[in-house]
Design a protein around this motif. Structure first.
Motif, PDB file in Angstrom:
ATOM      1  N   UNK A  22       0.808  -1.222   0.000  1.00 51.32           N
ATOM      2  CA  UNK A  22       0.000   0.000   0.000  1.00 51.32           C
ATOM      3  C   UNK A  22       0.838   1.269   0.000  1.00 51.32           C
ATOM      4  N   UNK A  23       2.164   1.134   0.050  1.00 51.96           N
ATOM      5  CA  UNK A  23       3.013   2.318   0.025  1.00 51.96           C
ATOM      6  C   UNK A  23       4.193   2.190   0.954  1.00 51.96           C
ATOM      7  N   UNK A  24       4.843   3.328   1.223  1.00 57.24           N
ATOM      8  CA  UNK A  24       6.061   3.321   2.034  1.00 57.24           C
ATOM      9  C   UNK A  24       5.969   4.229   3.255  1.00 57.24           C
ATOM     10  N   UNK A  25       4.823   4.901   3.454  1.00 55.41           N
ATOM     11  CA  UNK A  25       4.669   5.783   4.618  1.00 55.41           C
ATOM     12  C   UNK A  25       3.318   5.492   5.282  1.00 55.41           C
ATOM     13  N   UNK A  53       8.038   3.385   6.347  1.00 52.66           N
ATOM     14  CA  UNK A  53       8.312   4.313   7.428  1.00 52.66           C
ATOM     15  C   UNK A  53       7.021   4.576   8.198  1.00 52.66           C
ATOM     16  N   UNK A  54       7.045   4.326   9.503  1.00 49.78           N
ATOM     17  CA  UNK A  54       5.842   4.471  10.321  1.00 49.78           C
ATOM     18  C   UNK A  54       5.979   5.658  11.264  1.00 49.78           C
ATOM     19  N   UNK A  80       1.972  13.277   4.870  1.00 47.12           N
ATOM     20  CA  UNK A  80       1.716  12.696   3.545  1.00 47.12           C
ATOM     21  C   UNK A  80       1.801  11.161   3.562  1.00 47.12           C
ATOM     22  N   UNK A  81       1.122  10.576   4.525  1.00 46.27           N
ATOM     23  CA  UNK A  81       1.163   9.120   4.636  1.00 46.27           C
ATOM     24  C   UNK A  81       0.304   8.495   3.546  1.00 46.27           C
ATOM     25  N   UNK A  82       0.528   7.217   3.316  1.00 46.79           N
ATOM     26  CA  UNK A  82      -0.182   6.488   2.267  1.00 46.79           C
ATOM     27  C   UNK A  82      -1.109   5.417   2.813  1.00 46.79           C
ATOM     28  N   UNK A  83      -1.085   5.221   4.124  1.00 44.14           N
ATOM     29  CA  UNK A  83      -1.959   4.219   4.747  1.00 44.14           C
ATOM     30  C   UNK A  83      -2.113   4.549   6.223  1.00 44.14           C
ATOM     31  N   UNK A  84      -3.182   4.037   6.827  1.00 41.64           N
ATOM     32  CA  UNK A  84      -3.433   4.171   8.260  1.00 41.64           C
ATOM     33  C   UNK A  84      -3.399   2.774   8.870  1.00 41.64           C
TER      34      UNK A  84
END
Length: 374
Positions: A22-25, A53-54, A80-84
């Motif tokens: 789902x992404x990297x952030x 990166x969390x 600018x996260x890509x997932x929760x």
């Protein structure tokens, strides 16, 4: 069933490679109690190794409201996260799901009643429960506690289905015996209400009966258990309960527990545990035939009994098991007084979770039930 689900001991170790899809952030929303915990460090490490990166937001506590969701949303946008990712108990997971599904203005409860008010951008949501139960896990709804009056409201969004759920029974190993017992009975309440509900069907009833059987087995095993250890059966029961609730419905016991947690900052699972006998007695009046079907689960032979006697036998058997835990049995044990009950009854009725009970209850009838456990 929406999304993907991974179940099993140490399944949390697969989180990184799954989340990388789902992404990297990621924004990792969790409880204040985990702020400096080994568990949070481990989850972050698993993600980092996989290239995710969390950013942690460990600000959800027992008194948190919709304001906490608003702060999490601001952090998600600025980073600018890509997932929760939601990690924790029921309130954390509902907050995280809300952040993933709604967009801005989470604190403005009134505007959320209009589905068009949510923004177009939606984050993929990953859920990691640290207990065996979340009745909203596989559904498109969640609840928020209104920051203005602390009333709990259920919202439904088609975007709210989790993309990934990771259930690892080792995450519950740190629970105290008291908390574990209350959560087990809370899960039993979810399954029992779903089983009783008018919206249930043959498939969901079969699932709920299996869930209740596993929970009774966990209660019986707890009496002779020397060490807590992972209880896979208890987590299987929680998963089956959540699956059944995609067809069945929660009832007034669960609505009371959720609203009491918001209004009075009392443990939701503790209130659910004392509401369980009340819902059993309600089942005696509303759907005794369904209670009779529980007889083999509690090892009672009711084949030569009438429906009423068989239902009484099942209730007595379950109450003996509930009493083993020696949990508080009165609302007053949690500091609630008679003057609090009308407010609690009105808030529980307003949630709408009890609409599918076999015999609908109005606000006065709910108040009568609450007076029974004052």
């Amino acid at each position: 069933m929406p999304g993907r689900l991974i179940f099993g001991i140490d399944s949390r170790l697969r989180l990184g490679t799954e989340a990388r899809n789902f992404g990297t952030r990621a924004l990792l929303i969790t409880e204040t109690v985990f702020r400096s915990s080994r568990l949070l460090e481990e989850i972050r490490s698993v993600l980092t190794v996989a290239g995710v990166e969390a950013i942690s937001c460990a600000e959800i506590g027992p008194d948190s409201t919709s304001r906490a969701g608003e702060e999490c949303m601001k952090l998600a946008k600025s980073a600018r996260v890509q997932m929760i990712i939601g990690l924790g108990g029921l309130r954390v997971l509902s907050t995280a799901k809300a952040v993933a599904a709604l967009g801005a203005n989470i604190a403005d409860i009134d505007s959320l009643n209009d589905e068009r008010s949510s923004e177009a951008s939606v984050y993929p949501y990953i859920e990691i429960p640290t207990t065996c139960r979340n009745p909203f896990m596989l559904r498109d709804d969640f609840f928020l506690v209104d920051a203005r009056n602390r009333h709990s409201t259920v919202f439904r969004r088609s975007e709210a289905f989790p993309k990934l759920v990771v259930i690892d029974s080792r995450l519950a190993e740190g629970l105290s015996d008291r908390s574990r017992s209350a959560i087990l009975l809370d899960t039993m309440l979810h399954s029992l209400e779903g089983y009783f509900s008018r919206s249930s069907n043959f498939v969901s009833n079969t699932i709920f009966l299996r869930s209740l059987g596993l929970l009774v087995g966990s209660i019986d095993a707890a009496a002779g258990r020397d060490s807590p250890g992972p209880d896979t059966g208890m987590h299987q029961a929680g998963l089956l309960s959540a699956f059944g609730l995609t067809m069945g419905s929660l009832g007034i016991g669960s609505a009371t527990a959720i609203t009491a947690g918001g209004l009075f900052q009392v443990p939701k699972s503790g209130i659910a545990a004392l509401m369980l006998p009340i819902i059993l007695e309600y089942g005696r009046r509303a759907c005794p035939d369904k209670l009779v079907r529980l007889a083999p689960i509690v090892d009672e032979d009711t084949r030569r009994m009438g429906t009423a006697e068989a239902a009484d036998t099942v209730i007595a058997s379950l109450r003996r098991r509930i009493d083993r835990f020696q949990l508080p049995l009165r609302l007053s044990d949690y500091g609630l007084e008679s003057g609090d009950l009308p407010v609690l009854a009105a808030a529980a009725a307003a949630m709408g979770l009890a609409d599918q009970m076999p015999q609908p209850l109005d606000q006065e009838e709910i108040l009568d039930l609450l007076n029974e456990v004052l």
